[in-house]
Design an enzyme around this catalytic site. Structure first.
Site, PDB file in Angstrom:
ATOM      1  N   CYS A   1      -1.516  33.143  10.146  1.00  0.00           N
ATOM      2  CA  CYS A   1      -1.333  34.340  11.411  1.00  0.00           C
ATOM      3  C   CYS A   1      -1.023  33.729  11.958  1.00  0.00           C
ATOM      4  O   CYS A   1      -1.574  33.979  13.223  1.00  0.00           O
ATOM      5  CB  CYS A   1      -2.703  35.632  11.608  1.00  0.00           C
ATOM      6  SG  CYS A   1      -3.284  36.347  10.269  1.00  0.00           S
ATOM      7  N   GLU A   2       0.344  32.950  12.259  1.00  0.00           N
ATOM      8  CA  GLU A   2       0.815  32.201  12.971  1.00  0.00           C
ATOM      9  C   GLU A   2       2.660  31.895  12.995  1.00  0.00           C
ATOM     10  O   GLU A   2       2.535  31.681  11.514  1.00  0.00           O
ATOM     11  CB  GLU A   2       0.468  30.749  13.202  1.00  0.00           C
ATOM     12  CG  GLU A   2      -1.074  30.296  13.438  1.00  0.00           C
ATOM     13  CD  GLU A   2      -1.758  28.399  13.945  1.00  0.00           C
ATOM     14  OE1 GLU A   2      -0.822  28.650  14.213  1.00  0.00           O
ATOM     15  OE2 GLU A   2      -2.421  28.818  13.871  1.00  0.00           O
TER      16      GLU A   2
ATOM     17  N   TYR B   1       0.847  13.533   0.557  1.00  0.00           N
ATOM     18  CA  TYR B   1       0.645  14.398   1.462  1.00  0.00           C
ATOM     19  C   TYR B   1       0.730  16.167   1.672  1.00  0.00           C
ATOM     20  O   TYR B   1       0.853  16.440   2.223  1.00  0.00           O
ATOM     21  CB  TYR B   1       0.901  14.162   2.837  1.00  0.00           C
ATOM     22  CG  TYR B   1       1.320  12.408   3.119  1.00  0.00           C
ATOM     23  CD1 TYR B   1      -0.196  11.934   3.346  1.00  0.00           C
ATOM     24  CD2 TYR B   1       1.953  11.942   3.091  1.00  0.00           C
ATOM     25  CE1 TYR B   1      -0.345  10.340   3.251  1.00  0.00           C
ATOM     26  CE2 TYR B   1       2.447   9.785   2.783  1.00  0.00           C
ATOM     27  CZ  TYR B   1       0.765   9.335   3.195  1.00  0.00           C
ATOM     28  OH  TYR B   1       0.387   8.592   3.543  1.00  0.00           O
TER      29      TYR B   1
ATOM     30  N   GLU C   1       1.122  -1.313   0.051  1.00  0.00           N
ATOM     31  CA  GLU C   1      -0.010   0.402   0.110  1.00  0.00           C
ATOM     32  C   GLU C   1       0.781   1.048   0.169  1.00  0.00           C
ATOM     33  O   GLU C   1       0.575   2.097   1.080  1.00  0.00           O
ATOM     34  CB  GLU C   1      -0.670   0.123   1.232  1.00  0.00           C
ATOM     35  CG  GLU C   1      -2.175  -1.280   1.795  1.00  0.00           C
ATOM     36  CD  GLU C   1      -2.287  -0.754   2.496  1.00  0.00           C
ATOM     37  OE1 GLU C   1      -1.916  -0.642   3.685  1.00  0.00           O
ATOM     38  OE2 GLU C   1      -2.992  -2.415   2.637  1.00  0.00           O
TER      39      GLU C   1
ATOM     40  N   GLY D   1       2.261   4.671  -1.166  1.00  0.00           N
ATOM     41  CA  GLY D   1       1.239   6.053  -1.184  1.00  0.00           C
ATOM     42  C   GLY D   1       2.778   7.216  -1.290  1.00  0.00           C
ATOM     43  O   GLY D   1       3.117   7.451  -2.460  1.00  0.00           O
TER      44      GLY D   1
HETATM   45  N1  LLP Z   1      -1.687   2.187   4.858  1.00  0.00           N
HETATM   46  C1  LLP Z   1      -1.619   2.510   5.543  1.00  0.00           C
HETATM   47  C2  LLP Z   1      -2.988   1.388   6.416  1.00  0.00           C
HETATM   48  C3  LLP Z   1      -1.621   3.393   6.075  1.00  0.00           C
HETATM   49  O1  LLP Z   1      -1.666   4.240   7.548  1.00  0.00           O
HETATM   50  C4  LLP Z   1      -0.317   4.724   5.193  1.00  0.00           C
HETATM   51  C5  LLP Z   1      -0.299   6.070   5.529  1.00  0.00           C
HETATM   52  C6  LLP Z   1       0.045   3.876   4.192  1.00  0.00           C
HETATM   53  C7  LLP Z   1      -0.358   2.711   3.834  1.00  0.00           C
HETATM   54  C8  LLP Z   1       0.780   4.484   3.028  1.00  0.00           C
HETATM   55  O2  LLP Z   1       2.647   5.051   3.323  1.00  0.00           O
HETATM   56  P1  LLP Z   1       3.195   5.868   2.559  1.00  0.00           P
HETATM   57  O3  LLP Z   1       3.604   4.677   1.665  1.00  0.00           O
HETATM   58  O4  LLP Z   1       2.452   6.906   2.116  1.00  0.00           O
HETATM   59  O5  LLP Z   1       4.586   5.597   4.116  1.00  0.00           O
HETATM   60  N2  LLP Z   1       0.815  12.136   6.537  1.00  0.00           N
HETATM   61  C9  LLP Z   1       1.525  12.388   6.992  1.00  0.00           C
HETATM   62  C10 LLP Z   1       2.114  10.731   5.894  1.00  0.00           C
HETATM   63  C11 LLP Z   1       0.432   9.652   6.967  1.00  0.00           C
HETATM   64  C12 LLP Z   1       0.728   8.431   6.873  1.00  0.00           C
HETATM   65  C13 LLP Z   1      -0.387   7.912   7.581  1.00  0.00           C
HETATM   66  N3  LLP Z   1      -1.020   5.972   7.093  1.00  0.00           N
HETATM   67  C14 LLP Z   1       2.851  12.981   6.591  1.00  0.00           C
HETATM   68  O6  LLP Z   1       3.169  13.723   5.938  1.00  0.00           O
HETATM   69  O7  LLP Z   1       4.441  12.008   6.627  1.00  0.00           O
END
Ligand code: LLP
Length: 433
Positions: free
Chosen positions: A346-347, A375, A275, A277
């Site tokens: 404004c922070e 993200y 999975e 991202g």
């Molecule tokens: N699968 C699950 C169940 C997850 O919770 C996540 C990410 C992914 C896959 C994908 O993970 P990746 O391959 O993208 O690392 N907002 C944060 C990142 C939060 C990730 C949450 N879960 C940031 O900007 O670094």
């Protein structure tokens, strides 16, 4: 590697000058490269070649329907964590059978949506969720395919806010409890156990925590099979990190990750799901912005931009580093000096970088934040009533706005004045606020 390079002194997204997109769409604007998105997807797909597998893009990283369609058409499945993400994946044309539903708080309504629309599997994170899913499936006369998401108690050695596989984190079923929960699942009507799932965190820069977690999952699969469960699938989550600062050490390559997957779970004969991202989308996007003012500070100057923490919250939220580059390439040998790069919100937290060495720039100049494809836009908000930044997708020498910048009217039109406040303000010459 990405497709954001300087050509003739101008930053380009593939074959399109960033300045040309900005001239058409304005700033701030998120710009994605289709070639980079596809390249990253294919690298991961190839890393698992030879194993039965499906790469499910983590929609939370970048959920624009055009991007989902691009990846879906290339063969990707989708990992979703809400009804909204499920609806986006389906709107992008991805078959329900290629959509995995993750998340700790799936509601009965979300379960119904996915069960009626088609779903590959639910990654179930708790016993109450399992019971709820059984009840919903029975009421609909369907069978819910289930993978148990386990918490392997492995420290991913990443930012605490995005670490998910330690004991005490809210995610998953403690791995020691998994056999008991699997037994319960087998007894429940409307539930069909298909596999085991794990996700230990995001932006991992070493393979060791993955391998520790996957090895525990492999042992669990053996145990569950010995109990009589047919476990045909393992979902290994996402989490592979990307290089944010060009100068930094490079995280593991997808091919190294693939070799480690083979090593740790390849012998199970299971279908492998991942999975990712960030690895697919992170370096496939930039955020372009304009300098509104250059302000002389006490000991350092501020570059004040027309983009803020509402558009890109990662620096404020995780102290994240994003490379910031001028859109017009400075001549070689041009002097630099340290700037604090800040937004309009404004922070004081609305600070992207402190003491960042940048060429001497002036108001009106354009800059680009690199590695903001994942993200970035998805975590945007309208804080300070700043409309969401638009999104543009580049494909070779073409570009298209894939989400338009809302006007103020559009933004305000979502609000409603309650009936009891209605009175005609037009006669009075407008609101007296
Ligand atoms: N699968 C699950 C169940 C997850 O919770 C996540 C990410 C992914 C896959 C994908 O993970 P990746 O391959 O993208 O690392 N907002 C944060 C990142 C939060 C990730 C949450 N879960 C940031 O900007 O670094």
């Amino acid at each position: 590697m990405d497709h954001f390079l300087y050509r003739n002194g101008q930053l380009h997204a593939e074959d399109v000058a960033v300045a040309e997109i900005v001239a058409a769409v304005g700033t701030p604007v998120y710009i994605y490269s289709a070639a980079t998105l596809l390249r990253h997807y294919r690298l991961l797909d190839e890393a698992l070649a030879g194993l039965p597998h499906l790469v499910c893009f983590a929609v939370k990283a970048l959920s624009n329907v055009a991007v989902l369609r691009l990846l879906g058409d290339a063969g990707a499945g989708m990992d979703v964590v809400s009804g909204g993400e499920y609806a986006r994946a389906r709107a992008a044309g991805v078959a329900g059978e290629k959509v995995v539903f993750s998340g700790v708080a799936k509601t009965a309504e979300e379960m119904r949506l996915a069960l009626t629309g088609g779903i590959r599997q639910f990654n179930v994170e708790s016993e109450p969720e399992l019971e709820a899913l059984s009840a919903v499936a029975v009421a609909l006369g369907r069978e819910a395919p289930v993978a148990l998401r386990v918490n392997p108690d492995v420290d991913a050695h990443t930012h605490a806010k995005i670490s998910t596989g330690r004991r005490g984190d809210k995610f998953g079923i403690p791995i020691a409890r998994a056999p008991a929960v699997a037994a319960r699942a087998a007894a429940l009507p409307g539930i069909r156990m298909v596999g085991v799932d794990v996700h230990i965190g995001s932006q991992l820069t070493s393979l060791a925590p993955f391998e520790a977690a996957y090895t525990r999952v492999a042992a669990l699969v053996g145990e569950l099979r010995a109990q009589g469960h047919a476990i045909d699938r393992v979902d290994l989550g996402g989490g592979l990190g990307i290089p944010y600062a060009r100068a930094n050490a490079v995280p593991p390559l997808p091919s190294d990750y693939g070799a480690m997957v083979r090593r740790s779970v390849g012998h199970l004969g299971c279908e492998i799901q991942i999975e990712p991202g960030r690895l697919i989308a992170g370096n496939a996007g930039i955020l372009a912005a304009r300098i509104v003012y250059v302000k002389a500070g006490e000991d350092r100057d501020f570059l004040i931009l027309d983009t803020g923490m509402n558009d890109l919250v990662r620096p404020a939220m995780y102290d994240a580093h994003h490379d910031i580059v001028p859109v017009h390439q400075p001549p070689a040998g041009e002097p630099t000096k340290p700037f604090d790069v800040v937004g309009p919100v404004c922070e004081t937290g609305d600070t992207f970088a402190r003491g960042r060495e940048l060429p001497l720039m002036v108001a009106g100049d354009l800059v680009a934040f690199r590695s903001t494809g994942a993200y970035g836009a998805v975590m945007g908000s309208e804080y300070n009533s700043r409309p969401l930044a638009p999104e543009v997708l580049v494909h070779g020498d073409q570009f298209a706005v894939i989400r338009a910048r809302p006007g103020y009217d559009e933004m305000i039109a979502r609000d409603r004045i309650p009936d009891w406040m209605h009175e005609d303000r037009t006669a009075a010459g407008g609101a007296d606020c």
